[in-house]
Design an enzyme around this catalytic site. Structure first.
Site, PDB file in Angstrom:
ATOM      1  N   GLY A 163       0.605  -1.445  -0.464  1.00  0.00           N
ATOM      2  CA  GLY A 163       0.415   0.344  -0.282  1.00  0.00           C
ATOM      3  C   GLY A 163       0.920   1.177  -0.041  1.00  0.00           C
ATOM      4  N   TRP A 166       1.957   1.512  -3.328  1.00  0.00           N
ATOM      5  CA  TRP A 166       1.432   1.597  -4.771  1.00  0.00           C
ATOM      6  C   TRP A 166       1.456   3.895  -4.850  1.00  0.00           C
ATOM      7  CZ3 TRP A 166      -2.655   5.349  -3.496  1.00  0.00           C
ATOM      8  CH2 TRP A 166      -3.977   5.553  -4.862  1.00  0.00           C
ATOM      9  N   HIS A 167       1.516   4.607  -3.324  1.00  0.00           N
ATOM     10  CA  HIS A 167       1.513   5.651  -3.167  1.00  0.00           C
ATOM     11  C   HIS A 167       3.004   6.436  -4.456  1.00  0.00           C
ATOM     12  CE1 HIS A 167      -0.867   5.083  -0.487  1.00  0.00           C
ATOM     13  NE2 HIS A 167      -1.591   6.553  -0.274  1.00  0.00           N
ATOM     14  N   GLY A 168       4.207   5.562  -4.505  1.00  0.00           N
ATOM     15  CA  GLY A 168       5.530   6.022  -4.933  1.00  0.00           C
ATOM     16  C   GLY A 168       5.969   4.639  -4.702  1.00  0.00           C
ATOM     17  N   PHE A 315      -0.435  10.560  -7.462  1.00  0.00           N
ATOM     18  CA  PHE A 315      -0.326   8.814  -7.218  1.00  0.00           C
ATOM     19  C   PHE A 315      -1.057   8.650  -8.049  1.00  0.00           C
ATOM     20  CE2 PHE A 315      -0.458  10.979  -2.864  1.00  0.00           C
ATOM     21  CZ  PHE A 315       1.863  11.097  -2.814  1.00  0.00           C
TER      22      PHE A 315
END
Length: 315
Positions: A163, A166-168, A315
């Protein structure tokens, strides 16, 4: 894909929720339009009046963290704690409101996460469409809680680690996810999935207040990894906040900058939680429209100068 209100940042839609809404032309509903307009204006206020002004405090601190004393760093981190919530929750309310004006229903994406008293409850309230997606498509397929405690804790760590990524693809996001995994597993281990046995009301209130303070402090400190430009900057900020390089110099501007975002979050949690999802009271249409117009004008008057894109657009 072409449904623009939720195209960029969500709320994340599931096919079984959204596709049935496309099988027939939406029917105009004045009640839904009033509700949707209210949500849109609420999100507009969150973004342009609150989040963007808090960014004026947070951005300089995160841009050059080594130049600030402890109090300045606390003020910057607290401001980002408020900014990211009001920015993303504001976007979500605007997206839901915009979709509602077109006759479609998007899922609620925030449920006042800064009122959470533990990390588990926080993730039930923060970016709900993503947290449920991670649960259904990562945590449960990994085995969920069906294969013993050790495997359960491992599954939580893997889910939160992914998770974060997932943002970077950076160590900051990975570390942010892993530390939230630590918070989740510690809470589960302490509670043992058992309800509290505290019976005295005063003690229960005190313990609830303490749990709220500890949880939100944990969340706020972890936002440092989410916002800082590098892992080194994250360490500089966190060490400086606790006086490991230089001490606080009590300046009125910094004190105000520290108090304001926390006060805004407190007000949002205290009165907004019971108001945001409620249907507006019946008022004359012209009066209601005039009121929304006044609110929008007030927001534009008090908005920060310059264009600040929504945080989650990247994102």
């Amino acid at each position: 894909i072409a449904f623009f209100p939720q195209l960029i940042a969500g709320p994340i839609m599931r096919g079984h929720d959204f596709l049935p809404q496309l099988r027939a032309l939406p029917v105009w509903s004045s009640a839904q339009a009033v509700w949707a307009a209210r949500l849109f204006v609420l999100g507009f206020c969150y973004k342009y009046l609150l989040a963007d002004n808090l960014a004026l405090i947070a951005d300089p601190v995160f841009k050059a963290p080594g130049t600030w004393d402890a109090l300045g760093l606390w003020a910057g981190v607290a401001s980002y704690y408020g900014q990211i919530y009001f920015d993303f929750a504001g976007y979500s309310w605007m997206a839901i409101g915009c979709a509602g004006l077109l006759g479609y229903v998007l899922p609620t994406n925030f449920n006042f996460p800064y009122t959470a008293q533990n990390t588990t409850d926080f993730w039930r309230r923060w970016h709900i469409s993503l947290s449920t997606w991670l649960r259904d498509y990562l945590f449960i397929p990994l085995g969920g809680s069906r294969r013993g405690k050790a495997r359960y804790y491992l599954n939580v760590f893997i889910t939160m680690f992914l998770g974060g990524l997932w943002h970077g693809a950076s160590w900051n996001f990975a570390f942010w996810g892993v530390l939230h995994g630590v918070g989740l597993t510690v809470h589960k281990w302490i509670t043992g999935e058992r309800p509290s046995r505290v019976s005295q009301p005063a003690l229960r209130i005190a313990l609830g207040a303490l749990a709220l303070a500890v949880t939100q402090l944990w969340v706020m400190l972890l936002w440092v990894f989410f916002r800082a430009q590098s892992f080194g900057d994250s360490m500089t900020i966190l060490s400086g906040m606790f006086g490991l390089h230089g001490g606080p110099s009590l300046q009125s501007v910094q004190v105000a900058a520290l108090v304001v975002p926390l006060a805004l979050v407190a007000v949002d949690g205290a009165i907004g939680r019971s108001q945001a999802g409620a249907e507006p009271r019946q008022v004359p249409t012209l009066a209601y429209g005039a009121l929304l117009g006044v609110v929008v004008a007030a927001v534009l008057f008090g908005a920060a100068i310059g264009n600040k894109p929504f945080i989650y657009f990247r994102f």
